[in-house]
Scaffold this motif. Structure first.
Motif, PDB file in Angstrom:
ATOM      1  N   MET A  41      32.738 -35.249 -22.962  1.00 56.28           N
ATOM      2  CA  MET A  41      32.405 -34.396 -21.964  1.00 56.28           C
ATOM      3  C   MET A  41      30.640 -33.912 -21.868  1.00 56.28           C
ATOM      4  SD  MET A  41      35.026 -33.537 -20.007  1.00 56.28           S
ATOM      5  CE  MET A  41      36.394 -33.911 -19.707  1.00 56.28           C
ATOM      6  N   GLU A  42      30.510 -33.887 -23.114  1.00 56.86           N
ATOM      7  CA  GLU A  42      29.001 -33.647 -23.336  1.00 56.86           C
ATOM      8  C   GLU A  42      28.224 -34.790 -22.675  1.00 56.86           C
ATOM      9  OE1 GLU A  42      28.654 -32.977 -27.414  1.00 56.86           O
ATOM     10  OE2 GLU A  42      28.864 -30.654 -27.110  1.00 56.86           O
ATOM     11  N   SER A  43      28.486 -36.201 -22.808  1.00 57.44           N
ATOM     12  CA  SER A  43      27.868 -37.189 -22.290  1.00 57.44           C
ATOM     13  C   SER A  43      27.763 -37.223 -20.967  1.00 57.44           C
ATOM     14  CB  SER A  43      28.439 -38.642 -23.000  1.00 57.44           C
ATOM     15  OG  SER A  43      28.259 -38.544 -24.442  1.00 57.44           O
ATOM     16  N   HIS A  44      29.174 -36.979 -20.262  1.00 54.07           N
ATOM     17  CA  HIS A  44      29.142 -36.856 -18.960  1.00 54.07           C
ATOM     18  C   HIS A  44      28.334 -35.622 -18.354  1.00 54.07           C
ATOM     19  CE1 HIS A  44      31.217 -36.475 -14.968  1.00 54.07           C
ATOM     20  NE2 HIS A  44      31.229 -35.108 -15.231  1.00 54.07           N
ATOM     21  N   LEU A  45      28.306 -34.451 -18.946  1.00 55.57           N
ATOM     22  CA  LEU A  45      27.386 -33.626 -18.453  1.00 55.57           C
ATOM     23  C   LEU A  45      25.767 -33.950 -18.582  1.00 55.57           C
ATOM     24  CD1 LEU A  45      28.755 -30.098 -19.842  1.00 55.57           C
ATOM     25  CD2 LEU A  45      28.202 -30.918 -17.319  1.00 55.57           C
ATOM     26  N   ASN A  46      25.530 -34.722 -19.744  1.00 57.39           N
ATOM     27  CA  ASN A  46      24.209 -35.159 -19.955  1.00 57.39           C
ATOM     28  C   ASN A  46      23.680 -35.781 -18.907  1.00 57.39           C
ATOM     29  OD1 ASN A  46      23.723 -33.615 -22.070  1.00 57.39           O
ATOM     30  ND2 ASN A  46      24.320 -35.388 -23.642  1.00 57.39           N
ATOM     31  N   ARG A  47      24.461 -36.693 -18.084  1.00 54.67           N
ATOM     32  CA  ARG A  47      24.315 -37.878 -17.217  1.00 54.67           C
ATOM     33  C   ARG A  47      23.765 -36.825 -16.046  1.00 54.67           C
ATOM     34  NH1 ARG A  47      28.193 -40.995 -19.953  1.00 54.67           N
ATOM     35  NH2 ARG A  47      29.771 -40.045 -18.505  1.00 54.67           N
ATOM     36  N   SER A  48      24.834 -36.039 -15.696  1.00 51.30           N
ATOM     37  CA  SER A  48      24.708 -35.082 -14.594  1.00 51.30           C
ATOM     38  C   SER A  48      23.213 -34.210 -14.808  1.00 51.30           C
ATOM     39  CB  SER A  48      25.775 -34.124 -14.427  1.00 51.30           C
ATOM     40  OG  SER A  48      25.657 -33.265 -13.445  1.00 51.30           O
ATOM     41  N   LYS A  49      22.969 -33.955 -15.851  1.00 51.37           N
ATOM     42  CA  LYS A  49      21.781 -33.036 -16.093  1.00 51.37           C
ATOM     43  C   LYS A  49      20.623 -33.719 -15.594  1.00 51.37           C
ATOM     44  CE  LYS A  49      23.780 -30.207 -19.805  1.00 51.37           C
ATOM     45  NZ  LYS A  49      23.736 -29.727 -21.244  1.00 51.37           N
ATOM     46  N   ILE A  50      20.704 -35.182 -16.144  1.00 53.83           N
ATOM     47  CA  ILE A  50      19.290 -35.693 -15.757  1.00 53.83           C
ATOM     48  C   ILE A  50      19.149 -35.970 -14.399  1.00 53.83           C
ATOM     49  CG2 ILE A  50      18.411 -38.166 -16.017  1.00 53.83           C
ATOM     50  CD1 ILE A  50      19.978 -38.431 -18.737  1.00 53.83           C
ATOM     51  N   GLU A  51      20.476 -36.230 -13.597  1.00 56.31           N
ATOM     52  CA  GLU A  51      20.107 -36.363 -12.167  1.00 56.31           C
ATOM     53  C   GLU A  51      19.754 -35.090 -11.401  1.00 56.31           C
ATOM     54  OE1 GLU A  51      23.951 -37.540 -10.638  1.00 56.31           O
ATOM     55  OE2 GLU A  51      23.980 -39.848 -11.959  1.00 56.31           O
ATOM     56  N   ARG A  52      20.288 -34.057 -12.190  1.00 50.48           N
ATOM     57  CA  ARG A  52      19.785 -32.860 -11.530  1.00 50.48           C
ATOM     58  C   ARG A  52      18.243 -32.217 -11.613  1.00 50.48           C
ATOM     59  NH1 ARG A  52      24.538 -29.747 -13.731  1.00 50.48           N
ATOM     60  NH2 ARG A  52      23.675 -27.789 -13.080  1.00 50.48           N
ATOM     61  N   ILE A  53      17.929 -32.660 -12.847  1.00 53.67           N
ATOM     62  CA  ILE A  53      16.559 -32.095 -13.311  1.00 53.67           C
ATOM     63  C   ILE A  53      15.598 -33.047 -12.390  1.00 53.67           C
ATOM     64  CG2 ILE A  53      14.819 -32.494 -15.214  1.00 53.67           C
ATOM     65  CD1 ILE A  53      17.049 -31.483 -17.010  1.00 53.67           C
ATOM     66  N   ILE A  54      15.703 -34.355 -12.243  1.00 58.27           N
ATOM     67  CA  ILE A  54      15.174 -35.292 -11.319  1.00 58.27           C
ATOM     68  C   ILE A  54      15.494 -34.690 -10.049  1.00 58.27           C
ATOM     69  CG2 ILE A  54      14.902 -37.522 -10.490  1.00 58.27           C
ATOM     70  CD1 ILE A  54      15.977 -38.652 -13.254  1.00 58.27           C
ATOM     71  N   GLY A  55      16.288 -34.073  -9.652  1.00 52.27           N
ATOM     72  CA  GLY A  55      16.407 -33.713  -8.226  1.00 52.27           C
ATOM     73  C   GLY A  55      15.395 -32.285  -8.002  1.00 52.27           C
ATOM     74  N   LEU A  56      15.051 -31.831  -9.013  1.00 50.19           N
ATOM     75  CA  LEU A  56      14.253 -30.678  -8.733  1.00 50.19           C
ATOM     76  C   LEU A  56      12.777 -30.725  -8.300  1.00 50.19           C
ATOM     77  CD1 LEU A  56      15.223 -28.614 -12.042  1.00 50.19           C
ATOM     78  CD2 LEU A  56      15.964 -28.148  -9.665  1.00 50.19           C
ATOM     79  N   GLY A  57      12.331 -32.185  -8.385  1.00 48.54           N
ATOM     80  CA  GLY A  57      11.018 -32.515  -8.073  1.00 48.54           C
ATOM     81  C   GLY A  57      10.029 -32.482  -9.041  1.00 48.54           C
ATOM     82  N   ALA A  60      18.461 -23.410 -17.239  1.00 48.29           N
ATOM     83  CA  ALA A  60      19.755 -23.213 -16.779  1.00 48.29           C
ATOM     84  C   ALA A  60      20.631 -24.537 -16.765  1.00 48.29           C
ATOM     85  CB  ALA A  60      19.868 -22.531 -15.491  1.00 48.29           C
ATOM     86  N   ILE A  61      20.089 -25.673 -16.626  1.00 51.28           N
ATOM     87  CA  ILE A  61      20.981 -26.808 -16.468  1.00 51.28           C
ATOM     88  C   ILE A  61      21.044 -27.303 -17.874  1.00 51.28           C
ATOM     89  CG2 ILE A  61      20.602 -29.242 -15.763  1.00 51.28           C
ATOM     90  CD1 ILE A  61      19.104 -28.325 -13.490  1.00 51.28           C
ATOM     91  N   LEU A  62      20.020 -27.286 -18.815  1.00 48.78           N
ATOM     92  CA  LEU A  62      20.005 -27.861 -20.053  1.00 48.78           C
ATOM     93  C   LEU A  62      21.136 -27.126 -20.989  1.00 48.78           C
ATOM     94  CD1 LEU A  62      16.287 -28.548 -21.116  1.00 48.78           C
ATOM     95  CD2 LEU A  62      18.202 -30.219 -20.561  1.00 48.78           C
ATOM     96  N   GLU A  63      21.110 -25.690 -20.687  1.00 48.23           N
ATOM     97  CA  GLU A  63      22.278 -24.616 -21.355  1.00 48.23           C
ATOM     98  C   GLU A  63      23.658 -24.990 -20.985  1.00 48.23           C
ATOM     99  OE1 GLU A  63      20.849 -20.914 -20.974  1.00 48.23           O
ATOM    100  OE2 GLU A  63      19.267 -21.217 -22.433  1.00 48.23           O
ATOM    101  N   GLU A  64      24.047 -25.981 -20.096  1.00 52.09           N
ATOM    102  CA  GLU A  64      25.305 -26.294 -19.615  1.00 52.09           C
ATOM    103  C   GLU A  64      26.056 -27.081 -20.928  1.00 52.09           C
ATOM    104  OE1 GLU A  64      25.738 -27.713 -15.786  1.00 52.09           O
ATOM    105  OE2 GLU A  64      24.654 -26.203 -14.852  1.00 52.09           O
ATOM    106  N   ARG A  65      27.034 -26.435 -21.087  1.00 53.76           N
ATOM    107  CA  ARG A  65      28.121 -27.491 -21.966  1.00 53.76           C
ATOM    108  C   ARG A  65      29.420 -27.092 -21.950  1.00 53.76           C
ATOM    109  NH1 ARG A  65      24.563 -24.253 -24.731  1.00 53.76           N
ATOM    110  NH2 ARG A  65      23.511 -26.128 -25.681  1.00 53.76           N
ATOM    111  N   PRO A  66      30.481 -27.946 -22.398  1.00 52.81           N
ATOM    112  CA  PRO A  66      31.892 -27.738 -22.203  1.00 52.81           C
ATOM    113  C   PRO A  66      32.048 -26.302 -23.073  1.00 52.81           C
ATOM    114  CG  PRO A  66      31.292 -30.096 -22.874  1.00 52.81           C
ATOM    115  CD  PRO A  66      30.180 -29.314 -22.925  1.00 52.81           C
ATOM    116  N   ARG A  67      33.011 -25.818 -22.233  1.00 50.84           N
ATOM    117  CA  ARG A  67      33.523 -24.364 -23.122  1.00 50.84           C
ATOM    118  C   ARG A  67      34.481 -24.838 -24.100  1.00 50.84           C
ATOM    119  NH1 ARG A  67      35.307 -20.781 -18.471  1.00 50.84           N
ATOM    120  NH2 ARG A  67      35.876 -19.375 -20.114  1.00 50.84           N
ATOM    121  N   VAL A  68      34.299 -24.340 -25.596  1.00 54.73           N
ATOM    122  CA  VAL A  68      35.301 -24.882 -26.557  1.00 54.73           C
ATOM    123  C   VAL A  68      35.640 -23.827 -27.215  1.00 54.73           C
ATOM    124  CG1 VAL A  68      35.220 -26.219 -28.582  1.00 54.73           C
ATOM    125  CG2 VAL A  68      34.094 -27.164 -26.665  1.00 54.73           C
ATOM    126  N   ASP A  69      36.773 -23.530 -27.588  1.00 57.82           N
ATOM    127  CA  ASP A  69      37.584 -22.585 -28.209  1.00 57.82           C
ATOM    128  C   ASP A  69      38.766 -22.988 -29.022  1.00 57.82           C
ATOM    129  OD1 ASP A  69      35.958 -19.813 -28.039  1.00 57.82           O
ATOM    130  OD2 ASP A  69      36.170 -20.466 -25.766  1.00 57.82           O
TER     131      ASP A  69
END
Length: 633
Positions: free
Chosen positions: A381-397, A407-416
């Motif tokens: 799940m973290e690897s999936h999120l990291n791929r998404s983070k890269i695309e979103r950061i690139i999209g910021l311009g 805010a994007i980098l701090e996103e991670r799966p919620r684990v308990d």
């Protein structure tokens, strides 16, 4: 695993290559071998807690002194009880003559369990009475050392009836029709033949009778005994034995179904059911511990020499994948990575189930053995999120706002850790209603981890066999957290077929996947298919043993994994649940990707590696259709 599932068994074989006095001088104790056996057995506690046994042979005590000892226990803590029995023998000497504990020659004449060859066994009784008589090692005693045998194994044979008839045909009168008795007598018969042939040979050469015993001990062909004895065995096995001469062996089935590992250095030869226990007991590296190959035997001579011998032709290599998923200790270097991979391969299915809404999903596991697969799922799940983070950061311009990046980098799966088992809770009440209420509290939850009526909860389990604990306990407890949806993820595929090689999965009707398939066919008016499969199974059982095929596969043939899973979800959802329940399973391709070298998947696919497996599955279906509760083997 939330369902209780047992299997047979664990073994440990230890040969001290030096005289006992060596270990007293170098390690300061006459109990070096016993201490190592305790470690080997304690570290395999996961493999059997119904009973344990230990046999020991001394190499060179003179006639008139006991050379073979055995002790067994079926007490509540059998390992501790067994070794307490053994060590109590030395208590008086330790108190009043402690110097005698440094005299190897005196100890071996006076005390049991001071020999150089050990064979230990841990038993999970998959069926039958849990009595001391059923605990290995089994003994076949004789006044000739070369005809005396101690035998223990991790095995289940599917053709006991045929093997029993062979023994009767040889003129024997076995006391019981059981695979343990059958194997012991089969090996013993050919050991007798080997000894008799050696005796005649040496007698013809002019040797005196008192010389012949030692000559036989020096020239036993144990490989020949095993080749003949195991020729007709059908099943999964690792068989260990000690002959009264001090020769020892451990042999693995031709398909490599049951596991075995071995290690040798200047002081010891050791074999066990799991690699990490040898590494721990002898501080060995992963590379130093070898796997016994399918059909291979490790032979240890009276002189301590070792050789590997192919005693059965290797067949298709199908090691039990359940050993990797659940049974074996997870601290094995390869198993740890495989369980991680099992979790990671589930990521696409989990994402689909949660509708890609990671922010509103809490990830957890059902203790305790699913924890490693859970780490793999989270890693994926973290690897999936990291791929998404890269695309979103690139999209910021070109000149992104640092706050947005943060805010994007701090996103991670919620684990308990949401569910935890209450190990202290025991159910002593016989009334069914009261018992069910107590079972429902066998697990507890961590309150405050889930946002009520908004979050989804994903919990991973090793496998779902019957689903009883899920329905009666876990789902109800998780529902108290008021999640919007509960998704139970099995790191193993759907269990559709019985096992007959040592795991306690014998009855078709117990499997929730089978129940779901039958329910779907019934709802769709496919009773004729069920009847045809039954008739095909009956016809197949009339064929010769080696020609039988699995006739149950059509039950699953026109059902997709997804619709079977949906029906399982329906069947296991308690009527008073508030949250939506979904149960999803690992696919066969995901299983093989995660565990590429252990292709034993017959409980998932129905591809049994031996003829006996096909007979068992046909018989199991026939028993279910006829309403019979007996086991199919």
């Amino acid at each position: 695993m939330s369902d209780l599932l047992q299997h047979e068994c664990g073994i440990a074989l230890l040969r001290l290559k030096k005289p006992l006095q060596y270990y007293i001088d170098h390690y300061g104790t006459a109990f070096y071998g016993l201490n190592k056996m305790y470690l080997l057995m304690e570290k395999q506690r996961n493999r059997g807690q119904d009973g344990v046994g230990l046999a020991n042979v001394k190499l060179s005590v003179p006639p008139g002194h006991r050379y073979l000892s055995r002790s067994r226990s079926v007490e509540k803590q059998p390992i501790e009880d067994l070794f307490s029995q053994v060590m109590r023998r030395f208590a008086d000497t330790r108190e009043h003559q402690p110097h005698k504990l440094k005299d190897a020659e005196w100890l071996q004449k006076e005390f049991a369990f001071t020999g150089e060859v050990f064979l230990g066994h841990l038993r999970y009784g998959t069926y039958g009475r849990n009595t001391i008589e059923r605990v290995h090692p089994f003994l076949r005693q004789n006044n000739w050392r070369s005809r005396t045998l101690a035998l223990a194994g991790n095995f289940n044979l599917t053709n006991v009836d045929e093997l029993f008839d062979v023994l009767v045909g040889l003129g024997q009168h076995p006391k019981e029709k059981a695979d343990t008795v059958t194997v012991l007598e089969k090996v013993g018969h050919f050991l007798d033949e080997e000894v008799e042939a050696r005796f005649r040979d040496f007698k013809e050469k002019g040797h005196e009778k008192h010389e012949i015993s030692e000559l036989i001990a020096q020239n036993l062909n144990v490989a020949n005994v095993l080749e003949k004895a195991s020729e007709a065995w059908d099943g999964g096995y690792v068989m260990g034995g000690i002959i009264g001469t001090g020769d020892a062996f451990i042999a693995r089935d031709p398909n490599g179904i049951r596991p075995c590992f071995w290690y040798e250095d200047d002081e010891v030869v050791v074999a066990a059911s799991e690699r990490p226990v040898i590494q721990t007991a002898f501080n060995a590296t992963t590379a130093q511990v070898h796997e016994l190959q399918p059909g291979e035997a490790l032979l240890i001579g009276k002189d301590g020499s070792t050789q590997l011998k192919q005693v059965r032709p290797a067949a298709e290599c199908t090691p039990c994948s359940f050993e990797r998923i659940y049974f074996s200790r997870g601290n094995d270097a390869d198993i740890y990575q495989e369980r991680m991979a099992l979790g990671e391969t589930l990521v696409p299915k989990v994402l689909e189930a949660i509708e890609h809404d990671i922010d509103s999903t809490v990830f957890s596991f059902i203790p305790n053995t699913a924890e490693t697969s859970f780490y793999g799922l989270v890693k994926g799940m973290e690897s999936h999120l990291n791929r998404s983070k890269i695309e979103r950061i690139i999209g910021l311009g070109e000149s992104p706002d640092p706050t947005e990046i943060k805010a994007i980098l701090e996103e991670r799966p919620r684990v308990d850790k949401v569910a935890l088992k209450d190990a202290k809770l025991r159910t002593f009440i016989a009334d069914d209603g009261a018992r069910d209420d107590l079972v429902a509290h066998a697990y507890d939850i961590t309150y405050g981890t889930v946002e009520r009526h908004k979050d989804q909860l994903v919990v991973i389990d090793d496998s779902i066999v019957r689903g009883t604990t899920l329905k009666r306990s876990i789902l109800r407890i998780l529902d108290r957290l008021d999640p919007k949806r509960i998704i139970v993820v099995s790191s193993a595929p759907q269990i559709r077929y019985p096992d007959c090689y040592g795991i306690d999965m014998a009855k078709m009707g117990d499997f929730i996947a089978f129940q779901a398939a039958i329910a779907l066919h019934t709802e769709r008016g496919n009773e004729a298919l069920i009847e045809k499969v039954y008739q095909d199974c009956i016809a197949e059982l009339e064929k010769p043993f080696a020609e039988q095929r699995n006739m149950v596969k059509p039950i699953y043939g026109n059902l997709t994994i997804e619709e079977t899973s949906d029906k399982i979800s329906e069947l296991l959802t308690p009527s008073d649940m508030t949250a939506e329940v979904r149960i999803i399973y690992q696919g066969i391709s995901g299983l093989h990707a995660a565990i590429p070298d252990h292709k034993g998947d017959w409980y998932f696919t129905g591809n049994f590696p031996t003829p006996g497996g096909n007979r068992v599955v046909n018989r199991a279906f026939a028993f279910w259709k006829e309403g019979r509760s007996g086991r199919a083997y």
